[in-house]
Write a protein that holds these residues in place. Structure first.
Motif, PDB file in Angstrom:
ATOM      1  N   PHE A  57       0.850  -1.192   0.000  1.00 26.40           N
ATOM      2  CA  PHE A  57       0.000   0.000   0.000  1.00 26.40           C
ATOM      3  C   PHE A  57       0.882   1.237   0.000  1.00 26.40           C
ATOM      4  CE2 PHE A  57      -2.541   3.287   2.136  1.00 26.40           C
ATOM      5  CZ  PHE A  57      -3.634   3.290   1.295  1.00 26.40           C
ATOM      6  N   ASN A  58       0.649   2.137  -0.969  1.00 24.83           N
ATOM      7  CA  ASN A  58       1.415   3.373  -1.074  1.00 24.83           C
ATOM      8  C   ASN A  58       0.585   4.505  -0.492  1.00 24.83           C
ATOM      9  OD1 ASN A  58       3.058   5.483  -1.721  1.00 24.83           O
ATOM     10  ND2 ASN A  58       2.963   5.179  -3.926  1.00 24.83           N
ATOM     11  N   SER A  59       0.888   4.895   0.745  1.00 22.51           N
ATOM     12  CA  SER A  59       0.092   5.923   1.417  1.00 22.51           C
ATOM     13  C   SER A  59       0.463   7.323   0.962  1.00 22.51           C
ATOM     14  CB  SER A  59       0.277   5.817   2.931  1.00 22.51           C
ATOM     15  OG  SER A  59       1.638   5.982   3.256  1.00 22.51           O
ATOM     16  N   ARG A  60       1.596   7.502   0.291  1.00 16.89           N
ATOM     17  CA  ARG A  60       2.024   8.835  -0.148  1.00 16.89           C
ATOM     18  C   ARG A  60       1.398   9.236  -1.476  1.00 16.89           C
ATOM     19  NH1 ARG A  60       7.135  10.000   2.736  1.00 16.89           N
ATOM     20  NH2 ARG A  60       7.508   8.166   3.988  1.00 16.89           N
ATOM     21  N   LEU A  61       0.660   8.356  -2.101  1.00 15.57           N
ATOM     22  CA  LEU A  61       0.095   8.630  -3.411  1.00 15.57           C
ATOM     23  C   LEU A  61      -0.955   9.719  -3.373  1.00 15.57           C
ATOM     24  CD1 LEU A  61       0.343   7.581  -6.310  1.00 15.57           C
ATOM     25  CD2 LEU A  61      -1.565   6.077  -5.818  1.00 15.57           C
ATOM     26  N   LYS A  62      -1.544   9.976  -2.204  1.00 14.62           N
ATOM     27  CA  LYS A  62      -2.610  10.955  -2.110  1.00 14.62           C
ATOM     28  C   LYS A  62      -2.138  12.378  -2.389  1.00 14.62           C
ATOM     29  CE  LYS A  62      -2.231  11.013   2.873  1.00 14.62           C
ATOM     30  NZ  LYS A  62      -2.828  10.559   4.080  1.00 14.62           N
ATOM     31  N   LEU A  63      -0.825  12.595  -2.391  1.00 11.34           N
ATOM     32  CA  LEU A  63      -0.299  13.922  -2.678  1.00 11.34           C
ATOM     33  C   LEU A  63      -0.342  14.243  -4.168  1.00 11.34           C
ATOM     34  CD1 LEU A  63       2.822  13.860  -0.345  1.00 11.34           C
ATOM     35  CD2 LEU A  63       0.613  14.909   0.108  1.00 11.34           C
ATOM     36  N   PHE A  64      -0.437  13.219  -4.989  1.00 15.34           N
ATOM     37  CA  PHE A  64      -0.399  13.416  -6.426  1.00 15.34           C
ATOM     38  C   PHE A  64      -1.810  13.393  -6.998  1.00 15.34           C
ATOM     39  CE2 PHE A  64       3.520  11.182  -5.250  1.00 15.34           C
ATOM     40  CZ  PHE A  64       4.406  12.211  -5.528  1.00 15.34           C
ATOM     41  N   PRO A  65      -2.063  14.169  -8.043  1.00 13.17           N
ATOM     42  CA  PRO A  65      -3.413  14.186  -8.631  1.00 13.17           C
ATOM     43  C   PRO A  65      -3.652  12.966  -9.514  1.00 13.17           C
ATOM     44  CG  PRO A  65      -1.995  15.686  -9.814  1.00 13.17           C
ATOM     45  CD  PRO A  65      -1.182  15.124  -8.690  1.00 13.17           C
ATOM     46  N   GLY A  66      -4.165  11.946  -9.004  1.00  7.96           N
ATOM     47  CA  GLY A  66      -4.503  10.752  -9.758  1.00  7.96           C
ATOM     48  C   GLY A  66      -5.562   9.990  -9.003  1.00  7.96           C
ATOM     49  N   LYS A  67      -6.759  10.492  -9.037  1.00 15.78           N
ATOM     50  CA  LYS A  67      -7.811   9.936  -8.190  1.00 15.78           C
ATOM     51  C   LYS A  67      -8.057   8.461  -8.456  1.00 15.78           C
ATOM     52  CE  LYS A  67     -10.558  14.053  -7.435  1.00 15.78           C
ATOM     53  NZ  LYS A  67     -11.865  14.659  -7.622  1.00 15.78           N
ATOM     54  N   LEU A  68      -8.020   8.055  -9.721  1.00 14.51           N
ATOM     55  CA  LEU A  68      -8.384   6.683 -10.056  1.00 14.51           C
ATOM     56  C   LEU A  68      -7.182   5.748 -10.091  1.00 14.51           C
ATOM     57  CD1 LEU A  68     -10.972   7.468 -12.837  1.00 14.51           C
ATOM     58  CD2 LEU A  68     -11.382   6.988 -10.433  1.00 14.51           C
ATOM     59  N   LYS A  69      -6.000   6.263  -9.761  1.00 17.04           N
ATOM     60  CA  LYS A  69      -4.812   5.433  -9.748  1.00 17.04           C
ATOM     61  C   LYS A  69      -4.805   4.569  -8.488  1.00 17.04           C
ATOM     62  CE  LYS A  69       0.123   5.759 -10.452  1.00 17.04           C
ATOM     63  NZ  LYS A  69       1.272   6.637 -10.550  1.00 17.04           N
ATOM     64  N   SER A  70      -4.471   3.315  -8.649  1.00 17.00           N
ATOM     65  CA  SER A  70      -4.471   2.391  -7.517  1.00 17.00           C
ATOM     66  C   SER A  70      -3.359   2.739  -6.540  1.00 17.00           C
ATOM     67  CB  SER A  70      -4.282   0.961  -8.006  1.00 17.00           C
ATOM     68  OG  SER A  70      -4.178   0.096  -6.898  1.00 17.00           O
ATOM     69  N   ARG A  71      -3.635   2.606  -5.258  1.00 16.61           N
ATOM     70  CA  ARG A  71      -2.634   2.857  -4.230  1.00 16.61           C
ATOM     71  C   ARG A  71      -1.834   1.605  -3.902  1.00 16.61           C
ATOM     72  NH1 ARG A  71      -5.027   6.978   0.249  1.00 16.61           N
ATOM     73  NH2 ARG A  71      -5.409   8.681  -1.162  1.00 16.61           N
ATOM     74  N   TRP A  72      -2.168   0.474  -4.511  1.00 24.07           N
ATOM     75  CA  TRP A  72      -1.456  -0.774  -4.263  1.00 24.07           C
ATOM     76  C   TRP A  72      -0.440  -0.980  -5.367  1.00 24.07           C
ATOM     77  CZ3 TRP A  72      -2.026  -3.173   0.239  1.00 24.07           C
ATOM     78  CH2 TRP A  72      -3.172  -2.895   0.980  1.00 24.07           C
ATOM     79  N   SER A  73       0.809  -1.188  -4.997  1.00 25.09           N
ATOM     80  CA  SER A  73       1.847  -1.435  -5.988  1.00 25.09           C
ATOM     81  C   SER A  73       2.424  -2.816  -5.757  1.00 25.09           C
ATOM     82  CB  SER A  73       2.935  -0.365  -5.888  1.00 25.09           C
ATOM     83  OG  SER A  73       3.499  -0.358  -4.604  1.00 25.09           O
ATOM     84  N   GLY A  74       3.015  -3.358  -6.813  1.00 25.36           N
ATOM     85  CA  GLY A  74       3.596  -4.675  -6.673  1.00 25.36           C
ATOM     86  C   GLY A  74       3.357  -5.488  -7.918  1.00 25.36           C
ATOM     87  N   PRO A  75       3.501  -6.743  -7.911  1.00 22.32           N
ATOM     88  CA  PRO A  75       3.704  -7.615  -6.762  1.00 22.32           C
ATOM     89  C   PRO A  75       5.158  -7.654  -6.299  1.00 22.32           C
ATOM     90  CG  PRO A  75       3.529  -8.928  -8.732  1.00 22.32           C
ATOM     91  CD  PRO A  75       3.324  -7.509  -9.141  1.00 22.32           C
ATOM     92  N   PHE A  76       5.338  -7.938  -5.030  1.00 19.72           N
ATOM     93  CA  PHE A  76       6.639  -8.108  -4.407  1.00 19.72           C
ATOM     94  C   PHE A  76       6.705  -9.531  -3.866  1.00 19.72           C
ATOM     95  CE2 PHE A  76       5.603  -3.624  -4.014  1.00 19.72           C
ATOM     96  CZ  PHE A  76       6.767  -3.009  -4.450  1.00 19.72           C
ATOM     97  N   THR A  77       7.917 -10.016  -3.647  1.00 22.01           N
ATOM     98  CA  THR A  77       8.118 -11.351  -3.094  1.00 22.01           C
ATOM     99  C   THR A  77       8.612 -11.231  -1.658  1.00 22.01           C
ATOM    100  OG1 THR A  77       8.748 -12.122  -5.283  1.00 22.01           O
ATOM    101  CG2 THR A  77       9.285 -13.562  -3.437  1.00 22.01           C
ATOM    102  N   VAL A  78       8.012 -11.995  -0.755  1.00 19.80           N
ATOM    103  CA  VAL A  78       8.420 -11.981   0.651  1.00 19.80           C
ATOM    104  C   VAL A  78       9.740 -12.734   0.784  1.00 19.80           C
ATOM    105  CG1 VAL A  78       7.821 -12.750   2.978  1.00 19.80           C
ATOM    106  CG2 VAL A  78       6.055 -11.853   1.470  1.00 19.80           C
ATOM    107  N   VAL A  79      10.727 -12.068   1.377  1.00 20.71           N
ATOM    108  CA  VAL A  79      12.046 -12.678   1.580  1.00 20.71           C
ATOM    109  C   VAL A  79      12.172 -13.215   2.999  1.00 20.71           C
ATOM    110  CG1 VAL A  79      14.528 -12.245   1.589  1.00 20.71           C
ATOM    111  CG2 VAL A  79      13.078 -11.154  -0.119  1.00 20.71           C
ATOM    112  N   GLU A  80      11.770 -12.398   3.979  1.00 15.94           N
ATOM    113  CA  GLU A  80      11.916 -12.772   5.389  1.00 15.94           C
ATOM    114  C   GLU A  80      10.763 -12.175   6.185  1.00 15.94           C
ATOM    115  OE1 GLU A  80      13.839 -14.811   8.330  1.00 15.94           O
ATOM    116  OE2 GLU A  80      14.785 -14.558   6.370  1.00 15.94           O
ATOM    117  N   VAL A  81      10.285 -12.921   7.181  1.00 18.65           N
ATOM    118  CA  VAL A  81       9.234 -12.436   8.075  1.00 18.65           C
ATOM    119  C   VAL A  81       9.812 -12.382   9.479  1.00 18.65           C
ATOM    120  CG1 VAL A  81       6.924 -12.839   8.976  1.00 18.65           C
ATOM    121  CG2 VAL A  81       7.458 -13.475   6.628  1.00 18.65           C
TER     122      VAL A  81
END
Length: 125
Positions: A57-81
């Motif tokens: 989840f990209n919480s900083r996206l709200k600063l940019f004008p892109g209302k319909l742009k998704s705030r979820w980026s990825g996919p990423f792979t989990v390396v370590e928990v």
């Protein structure tokens, strides 16, 4: 004027006011407990494992004008928990690894992610 009777009436009013205050305090306490129970029921614990695909989840996206742009980026792979919901993830394209809060992640269930911006014309053809 009977000062004794006025004093007794005032004491009764103050006692009544105190009873109402205690009653409303109890009702507020019961309401908070009930809503907390309801919210806690809706929380699903997310458990991440090595090699799993996740979205961030990209919480900083709200600063940019892109209302319909998704705030979820990825996919990423989990390396370590790690304990306390700390997760190390790797970006698939660049291979860059970084630690994130596990609350900012959700499971990725498949499909290609199109990161390109597309425009849709709403004009009548």
């Amino acid at each position: 004027m009977d000062l004794q009777a006025v004093g007794e009436a005032r004491k009764m009013q103050l006692n009544e006011l105190e009873e109402r205050r205690l009653f409303s305090y109890e009702n507020a306490k019961l309401y908070k407990e009930k809503t907390k129970r309801w919210h806690d029921q809706k929380i699903h614990e997310r458990v991440f494992e090595k090699g799993q695909k996740v979205l961030l989840f990209n919480s900083r996206l709200k600063l940019f004008p892109g209302k319909l742009k998704s705030r979820w980026s990825g996919p990423f792979t989990v390396v370590e928990v790690y304990p306390f919901e700390v997760v190390t993830v790797r970006e698939d394209q660049s291979g860059k690894e970084f630690k994130v809060n596990g609350q900012r992640l959700k499971h990725y269930w498949g499909g290609e992610v199109d990161r390109e911006k597309t425009s849709i014309s709403l004009k009548d053809a």
